[in-house]
Design an enzyme around this catalytic site. Sequence first.
Site, PDB file in Angstrom:
ATOM      1  N   PHE A 150       0.857  -1.185   0.000  1.00  7.65           N
ATOM      2  CA  PHE A 150       0.000   0.000   0.000  1.00  7.65           C
ATOM      3  C   PHE A 150       0.890   1.232   0.000  1.00  7.65           C
ATOM      4  CE2 PHE A 150      -2.371   3.500   1.783  1.00  7.65           C
ATOM      5  CZ  PHE A 150      -3.544   3.439   1.043  1.00  7.65           C
ATOM      6  N   ASP A 197       9.276   2.717   1.852  1.00  7.09           N
ATOM      7  CA  ASP A 197       8.084   3.428   2.321  1.00  7.09           C
ATOM      8  C   ASP A 197       7.920   3.145   3.813  1.00  7.09           C
ATOM      9  OD1 ASP A 197       5.526   4.214   3.061  1.00  7.09           O
ATOM     10  OD2 ASP A 197       4.620   3.667   1.140  1.00  7.09           O
ATOM     11  N   LYS A 229       2.592   9.534   8.476  1.00 11.81           N
ATOM     12  CA  LYS A 229       1.714   9.229   9.611  1.00 11.81           C
ATOM     13  C   LYS A 229       2.131   9.781  10.983  1.00 11.81           C
ATOM     14  CE  LYS A 229      -1.058   5.597   7.652  1.00 11.81           C
ATOM     15  NZ  LYS A 229      -0.643   4.998   6.391  1.00 11.81           N
TER      16      LYS A 229
HETATM   17  C1  LIG Z   1      -0.977   5.231   4.991  1.00 13.14           C
HETATM   18  C2  LIG Z   1       0.104   4.855   4.036  1.00 13.14           C
HETATM   19  C3  LIG Z   1       0.379   5.627   2.872  1.00 13.14           C
HETATM   20  C4  LIG Z   1      -0.491   6.777   2.455  1.00 13.14           C
HETATM   21  O1  LIG Z   1      -0.449   7.827   3.348  1.00 13.14           O
HETATM   22  P1  LIG Z   1      -1.576   8.994   3.233  1.00 13.14           P
HETATM   23  O2  LIG Z   1      -1.123   9.979   4.264  1.00 13.14           O
HETATM   24  O3  LIG Z   1      -2.885   8.360   3.530  1.00 13.14           O
HETATM   25  O4  LIG Z   1      -1.492   9.524   1.856  1.00 13.14           O
HETATM   26  C5  LIG Z   1       1.462   5.273   2.101  1.00 13.14           C
HETATM   27  N1  LIG Z   1       2.232   4.213   2.407  1.00 13.14           N
HETATM   28  C6  LIG Z   1       1.997   3.451   3.499  1.00 13.14           C
HETATM   29  C7  LIG Z   1       2.901   2.303   3.803  1.00 13.14           C
HETATM   30  C8  LIG Z   1       0.923   3.735   4.333  1.00 13.14           C
HETATM   31  O5  LIG Z   1       0.665   2.958   5.397  1.00 13.14           O
END
Ligand SMILES: *Cc1c(COP(=O)(O)O)cnc(C)c1O
Length: 376
Positions: free
Chosen positions: A121, A206, A235
């Site tokens: 994701f 990420d 986050k």
């Molecule tokens: C939540 C998440 C995103 C996206 O972040 P947003 O602030 O919702 O755009 C990207 N990568 C990972 C691994 C995530 O958990």
Amino acid sequence: MPTYPDPPVTFVRGAGSRLWDDNGKRYLDFLSGLAVTSLGHAHPVVAEAMAAQGRKLLHVSNLFGTTVGPEVAATLDRLLGGGGQVFFCNSGAEANECAFKLARKWGGHGRYVVVSAYGSFHGRTLATLHATGQPQKHEAFQPLPEGFRHVAWNDLDALEAALDPSVAAVLLEPLQGEGGVHPASTDYFRGVRRLCDERDILFVVDEVQTGLGRTGKWFGYQHFGVQPDVVTLAKALGNGVPIGACWARREVAGAFEPTDHATTFGGQPLATAVARAVLAVMEAEDVPTRAAAAGDRLRAGLAELAGVREVRGMGLLLAAELDGPRAKAVVAGALDAGLVVNAVGPSTLRFAPSLLVSDSQIDEGLGLLAQALASA
Ligand SMILES: *Cc1c(COP(=O)(O)O)cnc(C)c1O
């Protein structure tokens, strides 16, 4: 717009690991707004930083200098091992978009493909949606931006087979969070680093969900003994105030020139003052060590619950695999009992408590979950 189902509860107040709804009912929060409020709700140092910066200076645009952003960039760079530069933005998806543009600029013409993993994701914008290795999420939104390719997770041979001269970057989570809490293996991350080195490809990690102590180390990749070229964060960086960051080794970041990338809000004094306070509290509290210890306690307790078949994850980002496809019912039952968790699969619960959660709160949460498991 109807992008989410009707909410089961409306929250009006929080303090630490506690939340209160609009009827005055109290909850224990084991989700932290999806791994965002790592220091808990209404942390006094964070709240004070917001208020103080609000009285001083909120925003001037990136046409001008500020004192706070560079300070936060320096702290992040130090935590990430040094030698890099940071671009601030407002979300995880934006941090990944920055990484994609940087990879394309660094790769040059003809080298633009980003290879990511199935089950991953990376966000919901068109490009980050395409990087997200979940084809069922793509269908309604075709055509998606070109230049994304997916390979089986934790499978080095599959990755190697996908690396042709058009590839600029490999993008991976150290642990797939939304995809069901599946950690990478050490061999995989080390192998990816080697393949990227051999072919002069960027390794982008990420850390939007895993970063800043959540897994028991400052960053998830540190479990595997590798150093990425690019790291994306969001986050937990603002503990609820929107902020994202894309870090890159200086030689990579240098591919960007003025006008290549920009943002109106990114790096503004309000968001960065909050991030500065968040990082200061995280360092003072040594949150990675706390997350590792609290994670051990939660993991051991989950493994003993009737109805839990397997526990996986790292630190305080854990999943419980249940004995059947009843995660939704258990989430609802837990909420009834006063515990906030969520499901990342038909039979998978995810836990991401505050990194400052106490032992007694962990035990209390386990008790509430046991009730929910027994009745759902
Ligand atoms: C939540 C998440 C995103 C996206 O972040 P947003 O602030 O919702 O755009 C990207 N990568 C990972 C691994 C995530 O958990």
